[in-house]
Design an enzyme around this catalytic site. Sequence first.
Site, PDB file in Angstrom:
ATOM      1  N   ASP A 246     -10.977   4.602   7.007  1.00  0.00           N
ATOM      2  CA  ASP A 246     -10.617   4.027   5.708  1.00  0.00           C
ATOM      3  C   ASP A 246     -11.273   2.662   5.526  1.00  0.00           C
ATOM      4  O   ASP A 246     -10.607   1.666   5.251  1.00  0.00           O
ATOM      5  CB  ASP A 246      -9.090   3.932   5.588  1.00  0.00           C
ATOM      6  CG  ASP A 246      -8.650   3.789   4.132  1.00  0.00           C
ATOM      7  OD1 ASP A 246      -9.479   4.037   3.232  1.00  0.00           O
ATOM      8  OD2 ASP A 246      -7.479   3.418   3.908  1.00  0.00           O
TER       9      ASP A 246
ATOM     10  N   PHE B 111       1.667   3.109   2.380  1.00  0.00           N
ATOM     11  CA  PHE B 111       2.519   3.328   3.555  1.00  0.00           C
ATOM     12  C   PHE B 111       3.505   2.207   3.818  1.00  0.00           C
ATOM     13  O   PHE B 111       4.381   2.339   4.645  1.00  0.00           O
ATOM     14  CB  PHE B 111       1.667   3.492   4.807  1.00  0.00           C
ATOM     15  CG  PHE B 111       0.803   4.694   4.760  1.00  0.00           C
ATOM     16  CD1 PHE B 111       1.309   5.902   4.333  1.00  0.00           C
ATOM     17  CD2 PHE B 111      -0.522   4.619   5.131  1.00  0.00           C
ATOM     18  CE1 PHE B 111       0.514   7.024   4.288  1.00  0.00           C
ATOM     19  CE2 PHE B 111      -1.315   5.734   5.089  1.00  0.00           C
ATOM     20  CZ  PHE B 111      -0.804   6.942   4.658  1.00  0.00           C
TER      21      PHE B 111
ATOM     22  N   GLY C 249       0.850  -1.193   0.000  1.00  0.00           N
ATOM     23  CA  GLY C 249       0.000   0.000   0.000  1.00  0.00           C
ATOM     24  C   GLY C 249       0.869   1.219   0.000  1.00  0.00           C
ATOM     25  O   GLY C 249       2.094   1.138  -0.140  1.00  0.00           O
TER      26      GLY C 249
END
Length: 800
Positions: free
Chosen positions: A619, A507, A505
Site C-alpha cells: 500500500d 482500519f 483510515g
Amino acid sequence: MDHWSKSWFLPLFFLIHFSFGSRFSKAADTLYPGQSLSGNQTIVSQGGIFELGFFTPGNISKNFYIGIWYKQIPVRAVVWIANRDHPISETGASELKISEDGNLVLTQSKIQVWSSNVTTTTSSSTVAVLLDTGNLVLRNSSNSSAALWQSFDHPTDTWLPNQKLGLNRITGKNQLVTSWRNLEDPSTGLFSEGIDPKGTDQYFLWRNGTEYWTTGLWNGKIFANIPDMSSGNYLSYVHVSNERENYFTYTFRDTSTISRLVMDVTGQAKILKWIESSQKWLWVCLLPSDPCSVPSLCGAFGSCSLETVPFCSCLEGFKPQSSTDWNLSDWSGGCVRRTPLQCFNSSVNTEKDVFLTISDVHLPTNSQNLEVGTAEECESACLKSCFCTAYSYSSTCLIWNGDLYDLKKLSNGPSNRDSGVLYLRLAASDLPSKHGQTVHRSIMIIIGAVAGSAFCLLAAVALIWKFQSRHPIGLSEEIKGSLVLFRYKNLVKATNNFSEKLGAGSFGTVYKGTLCDSTLVAVKRLGRTGQGEKQFRAEVSTIGQVRHVNLVGLRGFCFEGSERLLVYDYMPNGSLGSQLFQKKSKILDWTTRFQIALGTARGLAYLHGHCRDCIIHCDIKPENILLDSEFSPKVADFGMAKLIGREFSRVLTTMRGTLGYLAPEWISGLAITPKADVYSYGMMLLEIISGRRNAEVSEDGDISFFPLWAASKVKEDKILSLLDYRLEGKANVDELRRACRVAVWCIQGEESHRPTMSLVVQILEGVSEVNMPPIPKQLYSLVENQEDMLSSTATFGGQT
Ligand SMILES: *[C@@H]1O[C@H](CO)[C@@H](O)[C@H](O)[C@H]1NC(C)=O
Ligand SMILES: *[C@@H]1O[C@H](CO)[C@@H](O)[C@H](O)[C@H]1NC(C)=O
Ligand SMILES: *[C@@H]1O[C@H](CO)[C@@H](O)[C@H](O)[C@H]1NC(C)=O
Ligand SMILES: *[C@@H]1O[C@H](CO)[C@@H](O)[C@H](O)[C@H]1NC(C)=O
Ligand SMILES: *[C@@H]1O[C@H](CO)[C@@H](O)[C@H](O)[C@H]1NC(C)=O
Ligand SMILES: *[C@@H]1O[C@H](CO)[C@@H](O)[C@H](O)[C@H]1NC(C)=O
Ligand SMILES: *[C@@H]1O[C@H](CO)[C@@H](O)[C@H](O)[C@H]1NC(C)=O
Ligand SMILES: *[C@@H]1O[C@H](CO)[C@@H](O)[C@H](O)[C@H]1NC(C)=O
C-alpha cells in the site's frame, strides 16, 4: 565454424571504442610465427580494448600467468588465462609463441608449460590475433575467417559479451566458466557455471560437480529465475540450438558500458559493470542473490551471515583451518577447534565438555533423530558420544555427529520456520564467559528476544494473551531495543483520552500522545472488526521486526479486551501526501523531494531484500510516507503488508490497497511479488515530481490522468515540463531526469520490465545508468476505464 565474423563485432567495437575516446595503442594485435612475447611485452587488440601478456594476480602471489585484460581499465580485470593451473615462476626465460607445428605455446626455459593443443594445424602459417571482443584466435594467416582455436572456446572464470557458452551436442563437451580458487590464485576453483549438459535450455551452477542453483528454463525471452534481466537495463540474449550445439550469447543493452559476467569465489555468478565516474567495478546482478544459500560455502564449522564482511566466520571456539586461504576468500577449508574436545582425553576428567547456545540459526540438515524425552536427556546423549558435536531440542532431540556444515546466522531479520537453537559442543576452556550454559527466560525477555522473529513474536503475543486473560497484570516498562507491551489505561492517559486526532483510515484512527518521559508518539487505535485484528497482526509481524532509518518505528502495542492499539514514533511533519497536496505556505523544494524519493526507495529495498524474509508493503502511496522533523521519509502503515518467505517468490493475496497505485497484475487478481510495490512507488514518484495527484477531476468534470502524459514527455526528454510548476524550474536536471525515467520504468505493465527497488536506489544515487523507458501500454486502457480508477482515491489522510 566461425561465429565471430568481423561484421558481427563492428557495432559493438565501435561503441566501446567510442566510449574510450581515441587512444589507439600502437602495439600489434597479432603474434606471427617467429615472434614471441616475454617479460612485460604485450599485444593489444586493434581498437585498444583488450591486452594480452604476462601478469601476476593479486598482491602477494609470485606466480606469472598469460592472460587477457581490459587495456584501459586501471583496476585490472583478467578475463581469460591460458595457464591457470600451470603457473610459471618468472617471465624472463618464458615465452609465448607460435610453435613449429602451428600451435600457440607457452614455454619456461624451453620447456612447454601450456599449449593450444590443436591437431589440425599443418604448417607454421598460423597466427594468433587478439580481437576487440577479448577473443584470442589462432588462425591460418591466408584465411582469416577460419579459427583453428580460440580462447572463447576455453573460458576461465569470465563469460564475455558475444562469447558463447554452451554444449557441443556432437562431442558432448560442455563449456564451463569456473571460479578462481581464491582472490589471488586463478587455478580451477570449486564453483562453475554452464548450460545443462542434458540439453535443456537453462544454466546451472555447480560446486565441485554438485548442482546448487539454476537460472530456470529459457522461455524465449527470459530465464525463469532471473526476471530482472529483462528490465531493459541489463542483458539481451541470443539463443542457438540445433543438432550440433546449444548455447547462448549475450550483449548488454547499454553497449556504451563495459560489463562482464564472472563466476565468483563466493559461488555467485556476478554481472559486473565498470563505472567510469567512480573508477570501480559494480555488480548489477548476483546469482543466486544470497551467498549463504551456496552449499558448504563456509566449510566445516563455519557460519554464514549476510550481515558480516566476509560472509563466513568461524563458530566460537573455532579458528580457520588455513588463515591464508580464509583471508583470500577461500572458505572451503572451514574451521578447526581451538581446543580439542576433552572427551578424547581420558587423562583429564576434571573439565567436561560444555555446550554453547547459538540461537537464531538455520540448523544444518545432516542431523540424527534421537528418541529421548527431555532436553537434559538429549544433552547427555550427545555428551556420551565423543563424535557428537552438537544437539538441538525442540520437542524432538536432534544430534549431529562430525563436522557441521551450512550453519546460517539469522540475526536481524524475521526468522523463517527452519531457524532454531543449536547447542554446540566445546572444550570448557573455549566457552566464552559471557554465555551461560542454559538460560531460563522470563516472558518479558521473550518479548525482547523475539523482536527479531515474526513468527515467534506472534506466538508470544498469543501466549501473553492467554496468560493475561487469566491474570490481568500490568506490563509497560520499556525493554531496550524491543517492543513494549503498553497498558491500555496508560495509553488513555498518554493520549489525553484520545483527544488529539492526527488522521483516520479504514482500519482505525491515529491520535497524538505523550509518554511519561514526554516523548511524543502516534497511537493508532484499530477498529474492533476482524479487519482491525488482521491489521494489528500484520503490523506487529512486519514492522515490529525490522529496523531501518526509512521505516517508521513501532514502539509497542497494547491489547486488552477488545482494544488493539499500536504505538509509533511521532512524525512532526505529517505525511508526504499532506505536504504535497494540501495548500501550504511552504512547498517542498526539489532537494527535499529527491531525498524523500531516495529514502523511500531505500526503505522499500530493505523490506524487499535485506532481511531474510521479504516483506511486500502492498500500500505505497504518499499518505503512507511520513516525514520526521528533518523531512526524512519513513514508510508507514504496514496493515496491508504481506510477509513472504524466501522460498515463495509470489504470494496470492486478496485485492486490497489503494486503486490508482495498484499494479495491473494485482487488479487482475494474479499473485503479486515485490514488483507490485515498485509499481506503486513509480506512481508515487510521479506525484512527488509533479506535486499533483496522478488522477484529477477538474472543476468542469473532466478527468485527467497524469502518468500517460508524463510517460510521453519523458520519452521526448521534455522532463522539465513534468516538474511541479510551483518550483519554477528550480531542480537538478540530472536528478530530475533519473527520477522521471525510473518512475516510468517502475510503472511498466509487465512486472519483469520493472526494476527492483535496489536498482531504483542505484539509479537514483547515480551509480547505475537508466535507459529511456517505453510508454507503458496498460496506461491507455487505464485511461479508458477512468471511473474504476478514480472511485478509489480514498485515503487515510494525515498520520496513519
Ligand atoms: C619493460 O621491461 C624493460 C626491461 O626490463 C624496461 O626497460 C621497460 O621500462 C619495461 N617497460 C614497461 C612499460 O614497463
Ligand atoms: C591488494 O591490495 C589492494 C590495496 O591494498 C586492496 O585494495 C586489494 O583488495 C588487494 N587485493 C587482494 C586480492 O587482496
Ligand atoms: C595438451 O596436451 C597435452 C598432452 O596430451 C596435455 O598434457 C595438456 O594438458 C594439454 N593442454 C591443454 C591446455 O589442453
Ligand atoms: C591455410 O590456407 C591455405 C589456403 O586456404 C591452405 O593452402 C593451407 O593449407 C592452410 N594452412 C593451414 C595450416 O591450415
Ligand atoms: C577459409 O576457411 C573457411 C572455413 O573453414 C572455408 O569455408 C573457406 O573456403 C576458406 N577460404 C579459403 C580461401 O581457403
Ligand atoms: C571435490 O570432489 C572431490 C571428488 O569428488 C573430493 O575428493 C574433494 O574433497 C571435493 N572437494 C571439496 C572442497 O569438497
Ligand atoms: C588474516 O587476517 C587476519 C585479520 O586481518 C590477520 O590477523 C592474519 O594475520 C591474516 N592471516 C594471514 C595468514 O595472512
Ligand atoms: C590431554 O590433556 C593433557 C593435559 O591437559 C594434554 O597435555 C594433552 O595434550 C591432551 N591430549 C589430547 C589428545 O588432547
